[in-house]
Design an enzyme around this catalytic site. Structure first.
Site, mmCIF file in Angstrom:
data_model
loop_
_atom_site.group_PDB
_atom_site.id
_atom_site.type_symbol
_atom_site.label_atom_id
_atom_site.label_comp_id
_atom_site.label_asym_id
_atom_site.label_seq_id
_atom_site.Cartn_x
_atom_site.Cartn_y
_atom_site.Cartn_z
ATOM 1 N N ASN A 126 -6.961 -11.078 2.718
ATOM 2 C CA ASN A 126 -7.135 -11.278 4.159
ATOM 3 C C ASN A 126 -7.705 -10.038 4.844
ATOM 4 O O ASN A 126 -7.836 -9.994 6.070
ATOM 5 C CB ASN A 126 -5.816 -11.695 4.827
ATOM 6 C CG ASN A 126 -4.789 -10.575 4.850
ATOM 7 O OD1 ASN A 126 -5.011 -9.505 4.294
ATOM 8 N ND2 ASN A 126 -3.656 -10.819 5.493
ATOM 9 N N LEU A 127 -8.037 -9.014 4.055
ATOM 10 C CA LEU A 127 -8.646 -7.767 4.539
ATOM 11 C C LEU A 127 -7.774 -7.049 5.572
ATOM 12 O O LEU A 127 -8.285 -6.317 6.420
ATOM 13 C CB LEU A 127 -10.060 -8.029 5.088
ATOM 14 C CG LEU A 127 -11.052 -8.628 4.090
ATOM 15 C CD1 LEU A 127 -12.419 -8.877 4.748
ATOM 16 C CD2 LEU A 127 -11.258 -7.716 2.877
ATOM 17 N N TYR B 41 11.363 -4.750 1.633
ATOM 18 C CA TYR B 41 10.183 -4.783 0.743
ATOM 19 C C TYR B 41 10.627 -4.919 -0.711
ATOM 20 O O TYR B 41 10.130 -5.765 -1.465
ATOM 21 C CB TYR B 41 9.376 -3.493 0.956
ATOM 22 C CG TYR B 41 8.313 -3.213 -0.087
ATOM 23 C CD1 TYR B 41 7.065 -3.826 -0.016
ATOM 24 C CD2 TYR B 41 8.555 -2.321 -1.140
ATOM 25 C CE1 TYR B 41 6.086 -3.559 -0.971
ATOM 26 C CE2 TYR B 41 7.585 -2.050 -2.094
ATOM 27 C CZ TYR B 41 6.356 -2.670 -2.004
ATOM 28 O OH TYR B 41 5.398 -2.408 -2.947
HETATM 29 N N1 LIG Z 1 0.389 1.814 -4.445
HETATM 30 C C1 LIG Z 1 1.539 1.910 -5.113
HETATM 31 O O1 LIG Z 1 2.018 3.007 -5.432
HETATM 32 C C2 LIG Z 1 2.288 0.658 -5.508
HETATM 33 C C3 LIG Z 1 3.502 0.815 -6.193
HETATM 34 C C4 LIG Z 1 4.204 -0.337 -6.564
HETATM 35 C C5 LIG Z 1 3.692 -1.592 -6.278
HETATM 36 N N2 LIG Z 1 2.514 -1.708 -5.586
HETATM 37 C C6 LIG Z 1 2.037 -3.058 -5.293
HETATM 38 O O2 LIG Z 1 0.693 -3.165 -5.710
HETATM 39 C C7 LIG Z 1 0.007 -4.104 -4.868
HETATM 40 C C8 LIG Z 1 -1.272 -3.482 -4.333
HETATM 41 O O3 LIG Z 1 -0.930 -2.343 -3.538
HETATM 42 P P1 LIG Z 1 -2.018 -1.299 -3.028
HETATM 43 O O4 LIG Z 1 -1.381 0.033 -3.043
HETATM 44 O O5 LIG Z 1 -3.291 -1.516 -3.735
HETATM 45 O O6 LIG Z 1 -2.138 -1.717 -1.500
HETATM 46 P P2 LIG Z 1 -3.376 -2.286 -0.638
HETATM 47 O O7 LIG Z 1 -2.840 -2.409 0.759
HETATM 48 O O8 LIG Z 1 -4.580 -1.456 -0.850
HETATM 49 O O9 LIG Z 1 -3.606 -3.725 -1.280
HETATM 50 C C9 LIG Z 1 -3.031 -4.903 -0.779
HETATM 51 C C10 LIG Z 1 -4.136 -5.903 -0.559
HETATM 52 O O10 LIG Z 1 -3.555 -7.166 -0.190
HETATM 53 C C11 LIG Z 1 -4.236 -7.692 0.949
HETATM 54 N N3 LIG Z 1 -3.278 -8.514 1.673
HETATM 55 C C12 LIG Z 1 -2.141 -8.100 2.308
HETATM 56 N N4 LIG Z 1 -1.501 -9.145 2.846
HETATM 57 C C13 LIG Z 1 -2.220 -10.257 2.532
HETATM 58 C C14 LIG Z 1 -2.067 -11.640 2.827
HETATM 59 N N5 LIG Z 1 -1.032 -12.097 3.553
HETATM 60 N N6 LIG Z 1 -2.991 -12.513 2.370
HETATM 61 C C15 LIG Z 1 -4.067 -12.069 1.632
HETATM 62 N N7 LIG Z 1 -4.256 -10.770 1.345
HETATM 63 C C16 LIG Z 1 -3.343 -9.866 1.788
HETATM 64 C C17 LIG Z 1 -4.711 -6.471 1.707
HETATM 65 O O11 LIG Z 1 -5.807 -6.727 2.569
HETATM 66 C C18 LIG Z 1 -5.078 -5.510 0.571
HETATM 67 O O12 LIG Z 1 -6.419 -5.698 0.161
HETATM 68 C C19 LIG Z 1 1.005 -4.532 -3.804
HETATM 69 O O13 LIG Z 1 1.613 -5.730 -4.201
HETATM 70 C C20 LIG Z 1 2.032 -3.404 -3.822
HETATM 71 O O14 LIG Z 1 3.294 -3.843 -3.372
HETATM 72 C C21 LIG Z 1 1.801 -0.616 -5.198
#
Ligand SMILES: NC(=O)c1ccc[n+]([C@@H]2O[C@H](COP(=O)([O-])OP(=O)(O)OC[C@H]3O[C@@H](n4cnc5c(N)ncnc54)[C@H](O)[C@@H]3O)[C@@H](O)[C@H]2O)c1
Length: 308
Positions: free
Chosen positions: A32-33, A140
């Site tokens: 959803n960006l 979360y």
């Molecule tokens: N970055 C970390 O250290 C970390 C650690 C553990 C888990 N995670 C998990 O990894 C995944 C990716 O995290 P990230 O760090 O790349 O974050 P990010 O915010 O860059 O990626 C999340 C993506 O999901 C999209 N999004 C959010 N809500 C949405 C919705 N309702 N519908 C459609 N798209 C949606 C966002 O636009 C984004 O592109 C997440 O699930 C996060 O919980 C990340």
């Protein structure tokens, strides 16, 4: 294989999309960006600008993925504390929406991005393994744990294979430096712009920092393995925020001294995860040292800011 990557315009998801496309898979992205960006999108992927809180069944029927790799999420812990229902709408209901739609469209396997940094709570031992009690301290983390349990239940009821990857603290190119998390991105962005990063509290708090290329590798292994379960994806190495700051000063050539602000209330003091199970079953282990990972990250931020 036909693979849907949700959150494929985000930090981690977009790197996974690139790797899956390089391996010759047919990749679609739903995003959803909200925090992701079109500039991260691989042009060889089919992009659906959609929100997983809505009915996405027509889109998923159109894609008919054999595998869903689920990275879309509301990722802010403080937002989840302020508004647990909004967090659950994306992170629980959104996840159920895509599993349900996926099953109707012939889904075989679900790969889920969970959190090793938040799901265990205060650790009884270091590094923590998957047998450690789960004591999530934020909505979360509760939502991530709920999804893990739903996947267990879908496997039991419908035979849906799943791989849950419990990441430690991921860093690397494309991470958003303006969020609340991602200390590497926040510090690097400040330092290369001549700013002053602020260390919360005494800076002795430790995290298990994992480079995004290693996370991608785990998602490639997850495609191939014939098993279901939860796996820590981590380095097993603790690094303090003070150590991280010093390394980034050295790599960026910055000349600011460490500045300490007030400690973050309730912040976990230490986090470190064992990846032994992933090594045994997925055949995965981390390959990038923190020095190499930080250098690559700094280089990317320099290029992005037109400074290299
Ligand atoms: N970055 C970390 O250290 C970390 C650690 C553990 C888990 N995670 C998990 O990894 C995944 C990716 O995290 P990230 O760090 O790349 O974050 P990010 O915010 O860059 O990626 C999340 C993506 O999901 C999209 N999004 C959010 N809500 C949405 C919705 N309702 N519908 C459609 N798209 C949606 C966002 O636009 C984004 O592109 C997440 O699930 C996060 O919980 C990340």
């Amino acid at each position: 294989m036909r693979i849907l990557v949700t959150g494929g315009a985000g930090f981690i998801g977009s790197h996974i999309v690139d790797a899956y496309i390089n391996e010759g898979h047919e990749v679609s992205v739903i995003d959803n960006l909200s925090t992701g960006s079109r500039s991260n999108l691989n042009p060889a992927a089919s992009f659906y600008h959609a929100d997983i809180r809505d009915d996405v069944s027509a889109v998923i029927r159109d894609i008919s993925p054999e595998i869903i790799n689920h990275h879309a999420a509301q990722i802010s812990i403080s937002v989840s504390v302020e508004n647990p229902a909004a967090d659950a709408a994306s992170n629980i209901i959104g996840t159920l929406n895509i599993i349900e739609a996926g099953l109707k469209a012939g889904l075989k396997k679900f790969i889920f991005a969970s959190t090793g940094g938040a799901i265990y709570g205060a650790q009884d031992y270091f590094p923590v393994d998957e047998m450690h009690p789960l004591r999530p301290l934020s909505p979360y983390a509760v939502a991530k744990l709920s999804c893990e349990k739903y996947l267990y239940c879908y496997k039991y009821n419908f035979g849906l294979d799943y791989i849950t990857l419990r990441y430690s603290n991921v860093y690397g190119p494309r991470q958003n430096p303006y969020g609340e998390a991602g200390v590497v991105a926040i510090f690097t962005n400040r330092l290369i712009k001549g700013g002053q990063p602020m260390i919360n509290g005494d800076g002795l708090q430790t995290r298990d920092y994992l480079y995004v290329r290693d996370v991608v590798e785990a998602n490639l292994k997850a495609l191939r393995v014939n098993a279901s379960g939860e796996f820590n994806i981590s380095t097993g190495i603790e690094t303090s925020v003070n150590e991280l700051f010093s390394s980034l000063i050295r790599i960026t050539g910055g000349d600011v001294n460490a500045a300490h602000g007030p400690a973050k209330k309730g912040e976990q003091l230490r986090s470190c995860l064992s990846y032994r199970k992933a090594q045994e079953i997925l055949g995965w282990s981390p390959g990038v040292s923190i020095e190499e990972g930080l250098r690559n990250t700094v280089e990317w931020f320099l290029i992005k800011n037109g400074a290299a």
